[in-house]
Design a protein around this motif. Structure first.
Motif, short mmCIF file in Angstrom:
data_model
loop_
_atom_site.label_atom_id
_atom_site.label_comp_id
_atom_site.label_asym_id
_atom_site.label_seq_id
_atom_site.Cartn_x
_atom_site.Cartn_y
_atom_site.Cartn_z
N GLY A 122 0.81 -1.21 0.00
CA GLY A 122 0.00 0.00 0.00
C GLY A 122 0.84 1.26 0.00
O GLY A 122 0.51 2.24 -0.68
N THR A 123 1.93 1.25 0.75
CA THR A 123 2.80 2.43 0.81
C THR A 123 3.40 2.72 -0.56
O THR A 123 3.48 3.88 -0.98
N ALA A 124 3.81 1.67 -1.27
CA ALA A 124 4.38 1.86 -2.60
C ALA A 124 3.34 2.41 -3.57
O ALA A 124 3.61 3.33 -4.35
N SER A 146 -6.74 6.55 2.26
CA SER A 146 -6.42 5.13 2.32
C SER A 146 -7.54 4.39 3.02
O SER A 146 -7.80 4.62 4.21
N LEU A 147 -8.23 3.51 2.29
CA LEU A 147 -9.28 2.66 2.86
C LEU A 147 -8.65 1.28 3.00
O LEU A 147 -8.80 0.40 2.14
N ALA A 148 -7.89 1.09 4.07
CA ALA A 148 -7.03 -0.08 4.22
C ALA A 148 -7.85 -1.31 4.57
O ALA A 148 -8.53 -1.34 5.60
N ALA A 149 -7.78 -2.34 3.70
CA ALA A 149 -8.53 -3.57 3.93
C ALA A 149 -7.69 -4.81 3.67
O ALA A 149 -8.22 -5.92 3.66
N PHE A 150 -6.39 -4.62 3.45
CA PHE A 150 -5.49 -5.74 3.16
C PHE A 150 -4.48 -5.93 4.28
O PHE A 150 -3.93 -4.96 4.80
N LEU A 151 -4.21 -7.18 4.60
CA LEU A 151 -3.15 -7.52 5.54
C LEU A 151 -1.85 -7.69 4.77
O LEU A 151 -1.83 -8.38 3.74
#
Length: 236
Positions: A122-124, A146-151
């Motif tokens: 995600g950062t990349a 950022s709608l973070a939904a991934f591990l």
């Protein structure tokens, strides 16, 4: 009640979430030993009040083992000299908000089924879209959500339908200018319905088509009519 009638008591309900953009309630249940997602879905689909039932699919973030700053075709110095405006949203791993590429960027982050531990993937992706520094970032100047939904999983990332549905619902309500989806997996009825809502609201959706080359099958969601599928054509 429908879950209980089909052998899934209340203690086996893992999550109940209202998806506002669809005006539906998502209920996630745990299978009994020996049951299968397909069999349980078929039984539940016959129940009054159930719009549909389906498996909780698994999705993988698309990315290589390393990142390279490559020539970006069509992004001339004149184009890059004009700061972008508006909002770019992404569904990926949580961001490393202290990363040098994201310093000074207007970032908002929300978590859906994951912890705030930052992921490389995600950062990349966030840095490539709106980051500062030496990378070519065509969205530089835009606000990033950022709608973070991934591990994080090694150099990649992993998520499931239930987390992605919540993130896509949030994206539909947020209505950003662009929504980036750098992941893929099987066709999914719930996620497809949410993508249609997003498309109907005029949001541009960009989705990774994977690294399969000319012979590779285009995965979902890049295969969805609402998405602009994006891939590389060769090693350059």
């Amino acid at each position: 009640p429908a879950l209980a009638r089909h052998g899934m008591p209340a203690r086996e309900v893992l999550e109940t979430v209202r998806l506002e953009s669809l005006q539906l309630r998502m209920v996630v249940g745990r299978l009994a030993p020996g049951d299968t997602p397909e069999a349980a879905s078929a039984r539940l689909a016959q129940s009054p009040g159930v719009a549909w039932a389906q498996p909780d699919h698994v999705y993988q973030g698309f990315g290589g083992a390393s990142s390279k700053a490559l020539e970006a075709q069509g992004l001339t110095p004149a184009v890059l000299a004009t700061p972008a405006t508006g909002t770019v949203a992404m569904i990926d791993t949580p961001l490393d908000l202290d990363h040098e590429a994201l310093r000074g960027v207007a970032v908002t982050q929300r978590l859906f089924g994951v912890k705030a531990a930052p992921g490389v993937h995600g950062t990349a992706v966030g840095g490539l879209m709106v980051g500062r520094g030496d990378l070519v970032s065509p969205g530089r100047g835009a606000r990033l959500v950022s709608l973070a939904a991934f591990l994080p999983a090694g150099d990649g990332a992993r998520s499931q339908t239930r987390s992605l549905a919540r993130a896509l619902d949030a994206a539909a309500l947020l209505a950003p200018n662009v929504l980036n989806l750098s992941f893929g997996g099987p066709d999914d009825r719930l996620l497809a319905a949410l993508l249609k809502v997003i498309d109907d609201r005029g949001i541009c959706v960009a989705a990774a088509a994977g690294n399969g080359g000319k012979t590779g099958r285009i995965p979902f969601p890049a295969s969805h009519p609402a998405a602009l599928g994006v891939t590389a054509v060769d090693a350059r």
